[in-house]
Design an enzyme around this catalytic site. Structure first.
Site, PDB file in Angstrom:
ATOM      1  N   ASP A  37      33.116   2.201 -91.241  1.00 35.52           N
ATOM      2  CA  ASP A  37      34.195   2.051 -90.273  1.00 35.52           C
ATOM      3  C   ASP A  37      33.826   2.968 -89.115  1.00 35.52           C
ATOM      4  OD1 ASP A  37      36.698   1.462 -89.013  1.00 35.52           O
ATOM      5  OD2 ASP A  37      37.560   1.111 -90.993  1.00 35.52           O
ATOM      6  N   ASN A  90      34.491  -7.115 -93.446  1.00 37.51           N
ATOM      7  CA  ASN A  90      35.935  -7.082 -93.250  1.00 37.51           C
ATOM      8  C   ASN A  90      36.354  -6.548 -91.887  1.00 37.51           C
ATOM      9  OD1 ASN A  90      38.882  -6.832 -94.314  1.00 37.51           O
ATOM     10  ND2 ASN A  90      38.356  -4.768 -93.623  1.00 37.51           N
ATOM     11  N   TYR A 162      40.605 -14.409 -81.345  1.00 36.72           N
ATOM     12  CA  TYR A 162      40.593 -14.173 -82.793  1.00 36.72           C
ATOM     13  C   TYR A 162      40.336 -15.472 -83.559  1.00 36.72           C
ATOM     14  CZ  TYR A 162      42.472 -12.437 -87.288  1.00 36.72           C
ATOM     15  OH  TYR A 162      42.652 -12.070 -88.603  1.00 36.72           O
ATOM     16  N   LYS A 166      37.086 -16.274 -85.885  1.00 38.78           N
ATOM     17  CA  LYS A 166      37.250 -16.587 -87.307  1.00 38.78           C
ATOM     18  C   LYS A 166      36.689 -17.967 -87.647  1.00 38.78           C
ATOM     19  CE  LYS A 166      39.152 -12.766 -88.651  1.00 38.78           C
ATOM     20  NZ  LYS A 166      38.357 -11.814 -89.479  1.00 38.78           N
ATOM     21  N   THR A 196      49.183  -5.024 -93.043  1.00 45.14           N
ATOM     22  CA  THR A 196      48.332  -3.894 -92.707  1.00 45.14           C
ATOM     23  C   THR A 196      48.734  -3.360 -91.337  1.00 45.14           C
ATOM     24  OG1 THR A 196      46.646  -5.212 -91.574  1.00 45.14           O
ATOM     25  CG2 THR A 196      46.417  -4.974 -93.974  1.00 45.14           C
TER      26      THR A 196
END
Length: 303
Positions: A37, A90, A162, A166, A196
């Protein structure tokens, strides 16, 4: 023996949310973890939690879309733990805005982190597996779990960047599955729903008691696809959340039209397509909304 005892796994975007839940679940299953990360206390905290629980983990912070970061992740797995068996892509960000208001930077940032970030790690992992497969004279143990989204199915109106990224990840998944199958690589994509930091504004606060949309509800499928049973599954796309695992089917052909003389005229095209597209108000047709009712409480809990 745990499912992944002796295996080595990389997880990107592991500092919080889905990535953290997936990393901790893989570690609990016995995998030795290389976590990525951006640098900061969040990533360090996940590494510490895994170690406190008796697992093994190291952090390799950096921008996942940089080639140097992808190379460093694979190097850390191979040099530190002797190999690489699992890659979970991810890492992601949001920059939501309607397409007519979106800036160049908002487009580039989202596509870069999601789509390029998946490419970078996949590039180095599959190259390493290909070399091992040649050395060993056959397929090796290799698993990739990519992170797509239902946004690509729905064409989310305020998420053109986005949704496009994806959709690209799904295509990358299929191309990698086809191109690397003979080396043993099994690669699948998940479209997770989870509450999240990235989705909190959309989903709202969790209900009282256990959260049906908690990130750890997604992790079991990731562990399964990363494990021995994942050898049977490749080039697939799953929607996963709560108690749901939905396997998507490939796109279908809605209708076929053929020109009577072999070459279309404007009149013939209008007549043929008019059998499907009537005078009613048009709406996007190439979308899949069948996954939406699988969890009626996803976007705000019932009153």
């Amino acid at each position: 023996m745990a499912t992944l005892d002796g295996r080595v796994a990389i997880v990107t975007g592991a500092g919080q949310g889905l990535g953290a839940a997936e990393a901790e679940a893989l570690a609990a299953a016995g995998a030795r973890m290389v976590l990525n990360d951006l640098p900061g206390p969040a990533l360090d905290a996940v590494v510490e939690r895994i170690r406190t629980a008796g697992g093994t983990a190291v952090a390799v912070p950096g921008d996942v879309a940089d080639m140097a970061t992808g190379e460093a992740l694979v190097k850390a797995a191979v040099d530190g733990f002797g190999g690489l068996d699992v890659l979970v892509n991810n890492a992601g960000v949001l920059r939501d805005r309607m397409i007519f208001s979106m800036s160049e930077q908002e487009w580039d940032t989202v596509v870069r982190v999601h789509l390029r970030g998946h490419f970078v790690t996949t590039r180095f992992a599959t190259a390493w597996w290909r070399d091992r497969s040649k050395d060993e004279g056959g397929p090796v143990y290799a698993r990739i779990v990519n992170t797509a989204s239902e946004a690509f199915l729905l064409g989310s109106a305020g998420q053109a960047n986005y949704a496009a990224a994806k959709g690209g990840i799904v295509s990358l998944t299929l191309a990698t599955a086809r191109g690397c199958a003979r080396h043993g690589v099994r690669v699948n994509a998940i479209c997770p729903r989870a509450r999240t930091a990235m989705t909190g504004d959309l989903m709202g606060p969790p209900p009282g008691g256990p959260d049906p949309m908690a990130p750890d509800r997604v992790a079991p499928l990731v562990v399964h696809l990363a494990g021995p049973s994942g050898a049977r599954i490749t080039g697939e796309v799953f929607v996963v959340h709560g108690d749901v695992v939905a396997l998507l089917g490939p796109p279908t052909v809605r209708a076929v039209f053929r020109a009577a003389t072999g070459t279309w005229t404007a009149t013939e095209l209008d007549a043929a397509l008019g059998t499907v597209f009537t005078a009613e108000q048009p709406r996007p047709g190439f979308v899949c909304e069948e996954t939406l009712p699988l969890a009626a409480t996803t976007f705000g809990e019932p009153s």
